[in-house]
Design an enzyme around this catalytic site. Structure first.
Site, PDB file in Angstrom:
ATOM      1  N   GLU A   1       1.065  -0.768  -0.209  1.00 12.84           N
ATOM      2  CA  GLU A   1       0.148   0.289   0.310  1.00 12.84           C
ATOM      3  C   GLU A   1       1.136   1.448   0.025  1.00 12.84           C
ATOM      4  O   GLU A   1       2.086   1.018   0.390  1.00 12.84           O
ATOM      5  CB  GLU A   1      -1.115  -0.319   1.376  1.00 12.84           C
ATOM      6  CG  GLU A   1      -1.822  -1.115   1.104  1.00 12.84           C
ATOM      7  CD  GLU A   1      -2.402  -1.460   2.111  1.00 12.84           C
ATOM      8  OE1 GLU A   1      -1.930  -1.774   3.235  1.00 12.84           O
ATOM      9  OE2 GLU A   1      -3.478  -1.809   2.179  1.00 12.84           O
TER      10      GLU A   1
ATOM     11  N   CYS B   1       2.963   8.339   1.581  1.00 12.11           N
ATOM     12  CA  CYS B   1       3.444   7.713   2.766  1.00 12.11           C
ATOM     13  C   CYS B   1       3.572   5.922   1.899  1.00 12.11           C
ATOM     14  O   CYS B   1       3.059   5.914   1.616  1.00 12.11           O
ATOM     15  CB  CYS B   1       2.198   7.461   3.541  1.00 12.11           C
ATOM     16  SG  CYS B   1       2.731   5.863   4.545  1.00 12.11           S
TER      17      CYS B   1
ATOM     18  N   CYS C   1       4.939  -6.894   7.016  1.00 15.18           N
ATOM     19  CA  CYS C   1       6.191  -6.419   8.664  1.00 15.18           C
ATOM     20  C   CYS C   1       6.721  -7.541   9.314  1.00 15.18           C
ATOM     21  O   CYS C   1       5.254  -7.904   9.910  1.00 15.18           O
ATOM     22  CB  CYS C   1       5.268  -5.200   9.352  1.00 15.18           C
ATOM     23  SG  CYS C   1       6.630  -4.747  10.523  1.00 15.18           S
TER      24      CYS C   1
ATOM     25  N   CYS D   1       3.830  -5.829  16.723  1.00 12.19           N
ATOM     26  CA  CYS D   1       3.399  -4.470  17.609  1.00 12.19           C
ATOM     27  C   CYS D   1       2.468  -4.861  17.921  1.00 12.19           C
ATOM     28  O   CYS D   1       1.663  -5.060  16.963  1.00 12.19           O
ATOM     29  CB  CYS D   1       3.609  -3.246  17.116  1.00 12.19           C
ATOM     30  SG  CYS D   1       5.249  -2.670  16.437  1.00 12.19           S
TER      31      CYS D   1
ATOM     32  N   CYS E   1      -1.061  -2.731  15.718  1.00 14.01           N
ATOM     33  CA  CYS E   1      -0.691  -2.311  14.112  1.00 14.01           C
ATOM     34  C   CYS E   1      -0.863  -3.985  13.287  1.00 14.01           C
ATOM     35  O   CYS E   1      -0.683  -4.276  13.227  1.00 14.01           O
ATOM     36  CB  CYS E   1       0.791  -1.596  14.275  1.00 14.01           C
ATOM     37  SG  CYS E   1       1.647  -1.903  12.596  1.00 14.01           S
TER      38      CYS E   1
ATOM     39  N   GLY F   1       5.930  -2.002   6.485  1.00 16.26           N
ATOM     40  CA  GLY F   1       7.103  -2.146   6.789  1.00 16.26           C
ATOM     41  C   GLY F   1       7.790  -2.190   8.115  1.00 16.26           C
ATOM     42  O   GLY F   1       7.951  -0.602   8.048  1.00 16.26           O
ATOM     43  N   GLU F   2       9.185  -2.015   8.032  1.00 10.73           N
ATOM     44  CA  GLU F   2      10.023  -1.834   8.735  1.00 10.73           C
ATOM     45  C   GLU F   2      11.189  -1.459   8.158  1.00 10.73           C
ATOM     46  O   GLU F   2      11.760  -2.430   7.691  1.00 10.73           O
ATOM     47  CB  GLU F   2      10.578  -2.713  10.251  1.00 10.73           C
ATOM     48  CG  GLU F   2      11.553  -2.680  11.232  1.00 10.73           C
ATOM     49  CD  GLU F   2      12.100  -1.173  11.219  1.00 10.73           C
ATOM     50  OE1 GLU F   2      11.269  -0.467  12.671  1.00 10.73           O
ATOM     51  OE2 GLU F   2      12.675  -0.483  10.966  1.00 10.73           O
TER      52      GLU F   2
ATOM     53  N   SER G   1      10.585   5.919   9.744  1.00 10.53           N
ATOM     54  CA  SER G   1      10.198   5.534  10.629  1.00 10.53           C
ATOM     55  C   SER G   1      10.421   4.480  11.886  1.00 10.53           C
ATOM     56  O   SER G   1      10.614   3.407  10.722  1.00 10.53           O
ATOM     57  CB  SER G   1       8.777   5.628  10.704  1.00 10.53           C
ATOM     58  OG  SER G   1       8.058   5.520  12.381  1.00 10.53           O
TER      59      SER G   1
ATOM     60  N   LEU H   1       8.149   5.669  19.723  1.00 14.57           N
ATOM     61  CA  LEU H   1       8.400   5.603  21.441  1.00 14.57           C
ATOM     62  C   LEU H   1       7.364   4.739  22.384  1.00 14.57           C
ATOM     63  O   LEU H   1       7.990   3.563  22.608  1.00 14.57           O
ATOM     64  CB  LEU H   1       9.041   6.848  21.737  1.00 14.57           C
ATOM     65  CG  LEU H   1       9.070   6.720  23.302  1.00 14.57           C
ATOM     66  CD1 LEU H   1      10.180   6.242  23.277  1.00 14.57           C
ATOM     67  CD2 LEU H   1       9.086   8.326  23.749  1.00 14.57           C
ATOM     68  N   ASN H   2       6.403   4.808  22.171  1.00 13.75           N
ATOM     69  CA  ASN H   2       5.144   4.926  22.635  1.00 13.75           C
ATOM     70  C   ASN H   2       4.745   4.157  23.616  1.00 13.75           C
ATOM     71  O   ASN H   2       3.661   4.229  24.334  1.00 13.75           O
ATOM     72  CB  ASN H   2       4.528   3.549  21.147  1.00 13.75           C
ATOM     73  CG  ASN H   2       4.728   3.391  19.920  1.00 13.75           C
ATOM     74  OD1 ASN H   2       4.408   4.729  20.283  1.00 13.75           O
ATOM     75  ND2 ASN H   2       4.113   2.152  18.978  1.00 13.75           N
TER      76      ASN H   2
ATOM     77  N   ASN I   1      -5.618   4.722  15.758  1.00 16.57           N
ATOM     78  CA  ASN I   1      -6.230   4.356  15.079  1.00 16.57           C
ATOM     79  C   ASN I   1      -7.065   2.650  15.056  1.00 16.57           C
ATOM     80  O   ASN I   1      -5.464   1.917  14.737  1.00 16.57           O
ATOM     81  CB  ASN I   1      -5.675   4.196  13.026  1.00 16.57           C
ATOM     82  CG  ASN I   1      -5.500   5.849  13.058  1.00 16.57           C
ATOM     83  OD1 ASN I   1      -5.742   6.838  13.015  1.00 16.57           O
ATOM     84  ND2 ASN I   1      -3.833   6.089  13.516  1.00 16.57           N
TER      85      ASN I   1
ATOM     86  N   CYS J   1      -2.314   5.982  10.575  1.00 12.29           N
ATOM     87  CA  CYS J   1      -1.011   5.206  10.561  1.00 12.29           C
ATOM     88  C   CYS J   1      -1.259   3.253  11.515  1.00 12.29           C
ATOM     89  O   CYS J   1      -2.650   3.651  12.374  1.00 12.29           O
ATOM     90  CB  CYS J   1      -0.682   5.915  11.584  1.00 12.29           C
ATOM     91  SG  CYS J   1       0.470   7.471  11.048  1.00 12.29           S
TER      92      CYS J   1
HETATM   93  N1  SAH Z   1       7.555   0.377  10.933  1.00  7.53           N
HETATM   94  C1  SAH Z   1       7.822   1.560  10.809  1.00  7.53           C
HETATM   95  C2  SAH Z   1       6.361   2.597   9.938  1.00  7.53           C
HETATM   96  C3  SAH Z   1       6.177   2.172  10.020  1.00  7.53           C
HETATM   97  S1  SAH Z   1       4.097   2.166  11.164  1.00  7.53           S
HETATM   98  C4  SAH Z   1       7.444   2.163  12.311  1.00  7.53           C
HETATM   99  O1  SAH Z   1       6.618   1.529  13.177  1.00  7.53           O
HETATM  100  O2  SAH Z   1       7.947   3.178  13.195  1.00  7.53           O
HETATM  101  C5  SAH Z   1       4.439   3.976  10.994  1.00  7.53           C
HETATM  102  C6  SAH Z   1       3.530   4.869  12.557  1.00  7.53           C
HETATM  103  O3  SAH Z   1       2.345   4.158  12.839  1.00  7.53           O
HETATM  104  C7  SAH Z   1       4.574   4.372  13.367  1.00  7.53           C
HETATM  105  O4  SAH Z   1       4.459   5.475  14.076  1.00  7.53           O
HETATM  106  C8  SAH Z   1       3.417   3.417  14.628  1.00  7.53           C
HETATM  107  O5  SAH Z   1       4.140   3.513  15.758  1.00  7.53           O
HETATM  108  C9  SAH Z   1       2.377   4.090  13.808  1.00  7.53           C
HETATM  109  N2  SAH Z   1       0.776   3.204  14.266  1.00  7.53           N
HETATM  110  C10 SAH Z   1       1.171   1.827  14.232  1.00  7.53           C
HETATM  111  N3  SAH Z   1      -0.138   1.383  14.215  1.00  7.53           N
HETATM  112  C11 SAH Z   1      -0.970   2.477  15.041  1.00  7.53           C
HETATM  113  C12 SAH Z   1      -2.773   2.575  15.555  1.00  7.53           C
HETATM  114  N4  SAH Z   1      -2.927   1.113  15.382  1.00  7.53           N
HETATM  115  N5  SAH Z   1      -2.665   3.930  15.237  1.00  7.53           N
HETATM  116  C13 SAH Z   1      -1.878   4.751  15.748  1.00  7.53           C
HETATM  117  N6  SAH Z   1      -0.785   4.818  14.878  1.00  7.53           N
HETATM  118  C14 SAH Z   1      -0.400   3.258  14.514  1.00  7.53           C
HETATM  119 FE1  SF4 Z   2       5.403  -3.499  11.754  1.00  7.69          FE
HETATM  120 FE2  SF4 Z   2       5.562  -0.311  12.476  1.00  7.69          FE
HETATM  121 FE3  SF4 Z   2       3.101  -1.948  12.359  1.00  7.69          FE
HETATM  122 FE4  SF4 Z   2       5.315  -2.521  14.566  1.00  7.69          FE
HETATM  123  S1  SF4 Z   2       4.139  -0.368  13.972  1.00  7.69           S
HETATM  124  S2  SF4 Z   2       4.081  -3.874  13.381  1.00  7.69           S
HETATM  125  S3  SF4 Z   2       7.062  -2.150  13.195  1.00  7.69           S
HETATM  126  S4  SF4 Z   2       4.417  -1.265  10.635  1.00  7.69           S
END
Ligand code: SAH
Ligand code: SF4
Length: 363
Positions: free
Chosen positions: A100, A113, A120, A124, A127, A171-172, A203, A227-228, A302, A344
């Site tokens: 995507e 984006c 990935c 997390c 996500c 992806g990471e 990111s 960071l989270n 989200n 996101c």
């Molecule tokens: N994998 C990389 C880049 C993609 S995720 C990373 O994790 O940084 C991009 C952003 O989306 C990250 O900051 C992640 O914390 C955020 N993200 C992931 N799941 C989310 C969700 N359900 N709601 C809001 N942000 C989210």
């Molecule tokens: Fe992968 Fe980023 Fe989602 Fe974590 S937040 S699972 S690193 S895409």
């Protein structure tokens, strides 16, 4: 759930036996590809046609190499348009897999984006992309190809409007660093796409050795750290990968990261209602970031099917932001395209099966 499948090694630009793909080549690669038949001048012309004019006509390829070279553009397999104007593209790769790419526009600023992997491998818990597991790394050409497609569709010109590229799709990116860096070198080449280096941001969930490697790259993206949480044990729960990469060491690596003039590190913080969004959390985050040239992006969760967390109330988000603002610049990221699963953390090929209406898919 699809689990991690070994990633494809850095595939360069060759698919289909001996046919090379132009998208994903730097100028030196194009010079080498044309060398037996054409001089460097022709490679520069081709580089301009592919990346600056975005001329996707096969005629742009010099005649004698048409059998050996193809453009390598990605096919659009679908698109979804949000009520806020955000567009989520489903882009098909040469092997039929899809990723995507999201286009967002607001005021005088456009943002693309892009994905760096199919799925990935990082797990997390908040996500949706995590549920896909990793299918494979993208090549540099597949990363650049996403940008070129969106630029063509929306007639974008980086020199006349503010255009940002964020590697925040599937992806990471630091698990595919070589290809991500190559894609960036191509995108910032002023003879081609002509992006500003400071307009590309990556990111990461916090892979410490790879952050150090990124810092050494001559041409690189800006760094955003996911960071989270400010609490080691809880962070490990919501981002199990952080059992390996500890918070204190991560922040120390950020303190040492070689920043360019006027550069700062972004810290992203997904707010999970009742989990990491208290006043004490905000105070701890402020303390952790002391001594780092930082900006914070708060991202209220989200939601998505199977995600076991809640989006905090707007007043909670505001309060969290106010506490952080005492010591660090802090923004709240607006959810864009939530209705089409483009925001996101929502990129998981959600499609018609999930009740979404797709429009304008190309044959
Ligand atoms: N994998 C990389 C880049 C993609 S995720 C990373 O994790 O940084 C991009 C952003 O989306 C990250 O900051 C992640 O914390 C955020 N993200 C992931 N799941 C989310 C969700 N359900 N709601 C809001 N942000 C989210
Ligand atoms: Fe992968 Fe980023 Fe989602 Fe974590 S937040 S699972 S690193 S895409």
């Amino acid at each position: 759930m699809t689990r991690a499948v070994p990633s494809r090694p850095c595939a360069g630009n060759r698919h289909n036996g001996n046919v090379g793909e132009l998208i994903g080549m730097e100028l030196a690669d194009m010079e080498a590809a044309l060398a037996p038949h054409y001089r460097k001048f022709h490679a520069r012309k081709l580089f301009d046609a592919v990346y600056a004019q975005r001329d996707f006509d096969a005629e742009a390829i010099p005649e004698k190499v048409r059998g050996e070279l193809t453009l390598g553009a990605l096919r659009e397999a679908g698109r979804y348009v949000s009520s806020d104007g955000t567009v989520r593209y489903l882009m098909e790769l040469a092997d039929g897999k899809t990723v995507e790419t999201v286009f967002m526009t607001e005021g005088s600023r456009d943002t693309i984006c892009v994905s760096s992997q199919v799925g990935c491998p990082v797990d997390c818990k908040f996500c949706l992309t995590a549920l896909m597991g990793l299918e494979r790394n993208l090549t540099a050409g597949e990363i650049v190809g996403q940008v070129l497609h969106v630029m063509r569709e929306h007639g974008l010109k980086p020199k006349s409007r503010t255009m940002n590229i964020v590697l925040m799709g599937q992806g990471e990116p630091l698990m595919n660093l070589d290809n991500v860096l190559k894609a960036t070198r191509i995108l910032v080449d002023q003879r081609g796409v002509g992006m500003g280096e400071r307009r590309i941001c990556l990111s990461t969930s916090g892979l410490i050795p790879k952050i150090e490697e990124l810092g050494q790259a001559e041409v690189r993206q800006r760094l955003a750290i996911c960071l989270n949480d400010s609490h080691e044990a809880q962070r490990q729960e919501i981002m199990p990968i952080t059992k390996k990469w500890h918070l204190a060491e991560l922040l120390e690596t950020c303190r040492r990261f070689p920043l360019k003039p006027k550069e700062h590190i972004f810290f992203e913080y997904v707010l999970l209602g009742g989990v990491n969004d208290s006043d004490e959390d905000a105070e701890r985050v402020a303390k952790l970031l002391e001594g780092i040239t930082a900006k914070v992006n708060l991202i209220p969760l989200n939601p998505g099917p199977g995600i076991p967390y809640e989006t905090p109330a707007p007043e909670r988000v505001e309060r969290f932001q106010r506490i952080l603002m005492r010591s660090v610049l802090c923004y709240v990221r607006k959810p864009r395209g939530r209705d089409i699963y483009a925001a996101c953390g929502q990129l998981k090929r959600m499609s018609e099966q999930e009740g979404l209406v797709q429009i304008g898919a190309q044959a």
